[in-house]
Design an enzyme around this catalytic site. Structure first.
Site, PDB file in Angstrom:
ATOM      1  CE  LYS A  76      -2.284   2.542   3.169  1.00  0.00           C
ATOM      2  NZ  LYS A  76      -2.146   3.625   2.429  1.00  0.00           N
ATOM      3  N   GLY A  80       6.558   4.531   8.582  1.00  0.00           N
ATOM      4  CA  GLY A  80       5.902   5.621   8.726  1.00  0.00           C
ATOM      5  C   GLY A  80       5.719   6.259  10.169  1.00  0.00           C
ATOM      6  CB  SER A  81       3.481   8.282  12.259  1.00  0.00           C
ATOM      7  OG  SER A  81       2.133   7.806  12.335  1.00  0.00           O
ATOM      8  CB  THR A  82       6.235   6.394  16.850  1.00  0.00           C
ATOM      9  OG1 THR A  82       7.320   6.846  16.168  1.00  0.00           O
ATOM     10  CG2 THR A  82       6.211   5.503  18.268  1.00  0.00           C
ATOM     11  CG  LEU A  83      -0.720   7.123  16.812  1.00  0.00           C
ATOM     12  CD1 LEU A  83      -0.105   7.759  18.031  1.00  0.00           C
ATOM     13  CD2 LEU A  83      -1.180   7.864  15.806  1.00  0.00           C
ATOM     14  CB  VAL A  84       0.917   4.695  11.826  1.00  0.00           C
ATOM     15  CG1 VAL A  84       0.164   3.030  11.328  1.00  0.00           C
ATOM     16  CG2 VAL A  84      -0.421   5.542  12.085  1.00  0.00           C
ATOM     17  N   GLY A  85       2.926   3.211  13.942  1.00  0.00           N
ATOM     18  CA  GLY A  85       3.486   1.848  13.688  1.00  0.00           C
ATOM     19  C   GLY A  85       3.010   0.658  15.063  1.00  0.00           C
ATOM     20  CD  GLU A 115      12.775   4.331   8.231  1.00  0.00           C
ATOM     21  OE1 GLU A 115      12.806   4.568   9.877  1.00  0.00           O
ATOM     22  OE2 GLU A 115      12.804   4.874   7.420  1.00  0.00           O
ATOM     23  CB  CYS A 145      12.358   9.019   9.827  1.00  0.00           C
ATOM     24  SG  CYS A 145      13.424   7.363   8.777  1.00  0.00           S
ATOM     25  CD  GLU A 178       9.451  12.277  12.377  1.00  0.00           C
ATOM     26  OE1 GLU A 178       8.932  11.244  12.675  1.00  0.00           O
ATOM     27  OE2 GLU A 178      10.925  11.792  11.672  1.00  0.00           O
TER      28      GLU A 178
HETATM   29  N1  LIG Z   1       9.848   7.055   8.810  1.00  0.00           N
HETATM   30  C1  LIG Z   1       9.322   7.639   7.870  1.00  0.00           C
HETATM   31  O1  LIG Z   1      10.490   8.083   7.289  1.00  0.00           O
HETATM   32  C2  LIG Z   1       8.166   8.372   8.182  1.00  0.00           C
HETATM   33  C3  LIG Z   1       7.758   8.990   9.793  1.00  0.00           C
HETATM   34  N2  LIG Z   1       6.294  10.243   9.273  1.00  0.00           N
HETATM   35  C4  LIG Z   1       6.142  10.875  10.445  1.00  0.00           C
HETATM   36  O2  LIG Z   1       4.596  10.508  10.910  1.00  0.00           O
HETATM   37  C5  LIG Z   1       4.340  11.968  11.068  1.00  0.00           C
HETATM   38  C6  LIG Z   1       3.157  11.674   9.869  1.00  0.00           C
HETATM   39  O3  LIG Z   1       2.584  11.265   8.631  1.00  0.00           O
HETATM   40  P1  LIG Z   1       1.554  10.181   8.298  1.00  0.00           P
HETATM   41  O4  LIG Z   1       1.329  10.354   7.003  1.00  0.00           O
HETATM   42  O5  LIG Z   1       0.466  10.579   9.320  1.00  0.00           O
HETATM   43  O6  LIG Z   1       2.017   9.030   9.013  1.00  0.00           O
HETATM   44  P2  LIG Z   1       1.512   7.668   9.176  1.00  0.00           P
HETATM   45  O7  LIG Z   1       2.434   6.452   9.750  1.00  0.00           O
HETATM   46  O8  LIG Z   1      -0.381   8.023   9.307  1.00  0.00           O
HETATM   47  O9  LIG Z   1       0.808   7.458   7.061  1.00  0.00           O
HETATM   48  C7  LIG Z   1       2.924   5.952   6.992  1.00  0.00           C
HETATM   49  C8  LIG Z   1       1.919   5.138   5.963  1.00  0.00           C
HETATM   50  O10 LIG Z   1       0.954   4.510   7.126  1.00  0.00           O
HETATM   51  C9  LIG Z   1      -0.158   3.402   6.101  1.00  0.00           C
HETATM   52  N3  LIG Z   1      -1.010   4.279   7.859  1.00  0.00           N
HETATM   53  C10 LIG Z   1      -1.830   5.341   8.648  1.00  0.00           C
HETATM   54  N4  LIG Z   1      -2.569   4.599   9.113  1.00  0.00           N
HETATM   55  C11 LIG Z   1      -2.849   3.108   9.419  1.00  0.00           C
HETATM   56  C12 LIG Z   1      -3.223   2.321  10.185  1.00  0.00           C
HETATM   57  N5  LIG Z   1      -3.529   1.910  11.165  1.00  0.00           N
HETATM   58  N6  LIG Z   1      -2.656   1.034   9.569  1.00  0.00           N
HETATM   59  C13 LIG Z   1      -2.354   0.407   9.166  1.00  0.00           C
HETATM   60  N7  LIG Z   1      -1.524   1.718   7.700  1.00  0.00           N
HETATM   61  C14 LIG Z   1      -1.595   3.036   8.049  1.00  0.00           C
HETATM   62  C15 LIG Z   1      -0.748   5.340   5.493  1.00  0.00           C
HETATM   63  O11 LIG Z   1      -1.692   5.219   4.749  1.00  0.00           O
HETATM   64  C16 LIG Z   1       0.478   5.665   4.778  1.00  0.00           C
HETATM   65  O12 LIG Z   1       0.818   5.470   3.825  1.00  0.00           O
HETATM   66  C17 LIG Z   1       5.058  12.587  10.405  1.00  0.00           C
HETATM   67  O13 LIG Z   1       4.785  14.129  10.546  1.00  0.00           O
HETATM   68  C18 LIG Z   1       6.315  11.983  10.648  1.00  0.00           C
HETATM   69  O14 LIG Z   1       6.686  12.433  11.663  1.00  0.00           O
HETATM   70  C19 LIG Z   1       5.756   9.743   8.273  1.00  0.00           C
HETATM   71  C20 LIG Z   1       6.336   9.515   7.465  1.00  0.00           C
HETATM   72  C21 LIG Z   1       7.499   9.178   6.921  1.00  0.00           C
HETATM   73  N1  BAL Z   2      12.881   6.900   5.989  1.00  0.00           N
HETATM   74  C1  BAL Z   2      13.943   6.078   5.182  1.00  0.00           C
HETATM   75  C2  BAL Z   2      14.375   7.320   5.072  1.00  0.00           C
HETATM   76  C3  BAL Z   2      14.927   8.827   5.961  1.00  0.00           C
HETATM   77  O1  BAL Z   2      13.345   9.000   6.048  1.00  0.00           O
HETATM   78  O2  BAL Z   2      15.230   8.764   5.971  1.00  0.00           O
END
Ligand SMILES: NC(=O)C1=CN([C@@H]2O[C@H](COP(=O)(O)OP(=O)(O)OC[C@H]3O[C@@H](n4cnc5c(N)ncnc54)[C@H](O)[C@@H]3O)[C@@H](O)[C@H]2O)C=CC1
Ligand code: BAL
Length: 517
Positions: free
Chosen positions: A193, A246-251, A269, A303, A417
């Site tokens: 996805k 993605g976010s720690t919350l969703v993780g 991650e 990140c 973050e």
């Molecule tokens: N580690 C990284 O590279 C990333 C970190 N983030 C962090 O997260 C914050 C929020 O960004 P968001 O777009 O809201 O992140 P997010 O964690 O909601 O989105 C990332 C992915 O998770 C999916 N997702 C959302 N809710 C889900 C659920 N309940 N179950 C399974 N998948 C789900 C989203 O559709 C998207 O594909 C950012 O401000 C940043 O701090 C966001 C994107 C990448």
């Molecule tokens: N999420 C892996 C690469 C980065 O955001 O720095």
């Protein structure tokens, strides 16, 4: 029948056309979602509609998993030699290279990143990751294990089956490749996805995968929302593993769903608040340049962004002057202008002050800060806006490169973050104290140290709790080198040989050579 997205690029850096279907990609074909909805894809440069893609649902995930399992049981997994999997992956990488300008243009358009970065970092990185894992496809093997004279034992590293992959919007294609590469090389079939904000490059890759010759069902892309498609993947009883960025919350939600369903394997991650420690014996001009890259690369939407910059008191003023001068000169604007360094943030959601985070669709959980909200919170808490701190332009989601100084350790801008072009520069005097401050967050993704004294640099690196440690550089990733975090930055490693461990199961074979009971 799904619609086709066709876009004519007539820009200073790229002239050409891209055209691909906007449906779900299941079993080698583009199809509409079973429930028939669509998702608006917005151009972050002007806030206008770019196109619509099909909105998947849990029913589409079920169908994709069924097709993936069938492919796994018949034409992929143990039924397809590694050399053939590798050949197809090399072919896909070659096609991406041939279409590099087009793919980069689509990524730049959808995400808002500068075309030059999209091509040089995202697309080039994607190609090298797919090639790196293609090379492993026929080299994944177990080992023989010595026990006793009447026994032969060995291990087989088998693919897991159908794996789920949930990708974010900051590096849509590159994050796809970090998951796709090891999964496909090891012989798994994927149900992936993309982010609802940035689905386009994944669909273009799906189209190229048909040309490369992947059997139907090996690669499935289900576009949709996290609360539907993402949850269906993490809850699915026949998905053996889920990889998430993605976010720690969703993780946390994904781990919970994995535990509640079939105890699937999980790699996460997640976020970071990476420290960058600049000692007084560093090459200051190099430290400044790397610090700029560390925080402003991809507009801070990384990140691994080096968002907290600790500078020794002896060189603080000099560093801050040079850093400010460079940050001021980073050209913000149209992603397709030749001299643009940073474009807009990806979405209105990331730009705005705060987002209401809903649980179960209705109960308010908390008011989550996003980039402008964090900037306001820094101002309200008493930190000094040394540069920027405001929106750039009147349309789209641009934020000026921002520097905060005089921030206190417990402020939200120092602890959380921000995921935007916002650097926090902090003065320090004592080596042990700066290590303590650097480690004092819930995250442990990355850290950077600048010093010409190798003892001091390595001693500091040893004491920093982070999955990636950069010495005299910052914000670097490489296909061959593992990436991932300690603490709440995640579980497991992507990239490098280490990632393959997350996509194979170990089977131990015991052969009895005569032991009687
Ligand atoms: N580690 C990284 O590279 C990333 C970190 N983030 C962090 O997260 C914050 C929020 O960004 P968001 O777009 O809201 O992140 P997010 O964690 O909601 O989105 C990332 C992915 O998770 C999916 N997702 C959302 N809710 C889900 C659920 N309940 N179950 C399974 N998948 C789900 C989203 O559709 C998207 O594909 C950012 O401000 C940043 O701090 C966001 C994107 C990448
Ligand atoms: N999420 C892996 C690469 C980065 O955001 O720095």
């Amino acid at each position: 029948m799904p619609q086709t997205f066709t876009y004519e690029f007539d820009t200073p850096v790229y002239k050409g056309k891209s055209s691909f279907p906007t449906g779900l990609f299941i079993n080698g074909q583009f199809v509409d979602g079973i429930d028939g909805g669509t998702i608006d894809v917005i151009n972050p440069t002007n806030g206008k509609l770019l196109t619509k893609v099909s909105e998947g649902s849990s029913k589409d995930v079920d169908f994709a998993v069924e097709c993936a399992q069938k492919a796994f049981d018949t034409v992929w997994g143990l039924n397809c030699p590694g050399s053939e999997r590798g050949r197809l992956m090399y072919k896909l990488a070659d096609l991406l290279e041939q279409h590099a300008d087009e793919v980069a243009a689509v990524e730049a358009l959808n995400v808002g990143k500068a075309f030059s970065w999209a091509k040089g970092a995202d697309i080039a990185g994607t190609i090298s990751v797919i090639r790196y894992y293609a090379g492993f496809a026929d080299k994944i093997s177990g080992k023989t294990i010595e026990t006793s004279i009447d026994k032969i034992s060995y291990t087989i590293h088998e693919p897991l089956g159908v794996v789920g992959q949930i990708v974010p919007w900051n590096f849509p294609l590159m994050m796809l490749s970090w998951k796709f590469g090891p999964a496909i090389a090891a012989g798994n079939c994927i149900v992936l996805k993309p982010s609802e904000f940035t689905p386009l490059s994944a669909l273009l890759l799906a189209q190229l995968s048909v040309e490369a010759g992947f059997p139907p069902g090996v690669i499935n892309i289900v576009t949709g929302y996290g609360s539907t498609v993402g949850e269906a993947i993490s809850n699915h009883m026949h998905i053996e593993k889920v990889a998430f960025t993605g976010s720690t919350l969703v993780g946390r939600k994904i781990m919970t769903a994995a535990a509640r369903s079939n105890v699937k394997d999980v790699t996460l991650e997640l976020g970071g608040k990476s420290p960058n420690i600049v000692f007084d014996d560093c090459d200051i001009d190099q430290a400044v340049s790397w610090a700029i890259h560390g925080i402003y690369f991809n507009h801070g939407q990384a990140c691994s962004a080096s968002s907290r910059i600790y500078v020794h008191a002896k060189i603080y003023d000099d560093f801050l002057n040079k850093f400010t001068e460079k940050a001021k000169n980073l050209k913000t604007g149209d992603p397709f202008a030749a001299d643009t360094y940073q474009g807009p943030l990806v979405s209105e959601q990331q730009f705005k002050a705060s987002v209401l985070e809903l649980v179960c669709g209705s109960v308010l959980k908390h008011d989550k800060q996003r980039v402008m909200g964090y900037i306001e919170s820094g101002k309200e808490a008493g930190a000094t806006v040394h540069l920027g701190g405001v929106r750039w332009g009147n349309e789209g989601y641009f934020v000026e490169p921002t520097i905060f100084t005089e921030a206190k350790h417990d402020m939200r801008i120092v602890q959380e973050e921000i995921f935007g072009p916002v650097a926090i520069v902090v003065k320090f005097e004592d080596d042990e104290d700066v290590i303590r401050q650097a480690n004092d967050t819930v995250y442990g993704l990355a850290a950077a140290v600048f010093s010409k004294n190798i003892d001091r640099a390595l001693r500091t690196a040893q004491k920093l709790r982070a999955g990636s440690l950069w010495i005299n550089c910052a914000n670097q990733v490489h296909a061959n080198i593992p990436f991932g975090g300690f603490k709440q930055s995640g579980i497991g490693r992507e990239l490098g040989e280490y990632a393959l461990e997350h996509y194979t199961g170990i089977k131990a074979i015991h052969i009895n050579l005569g032991h009687k009971i």
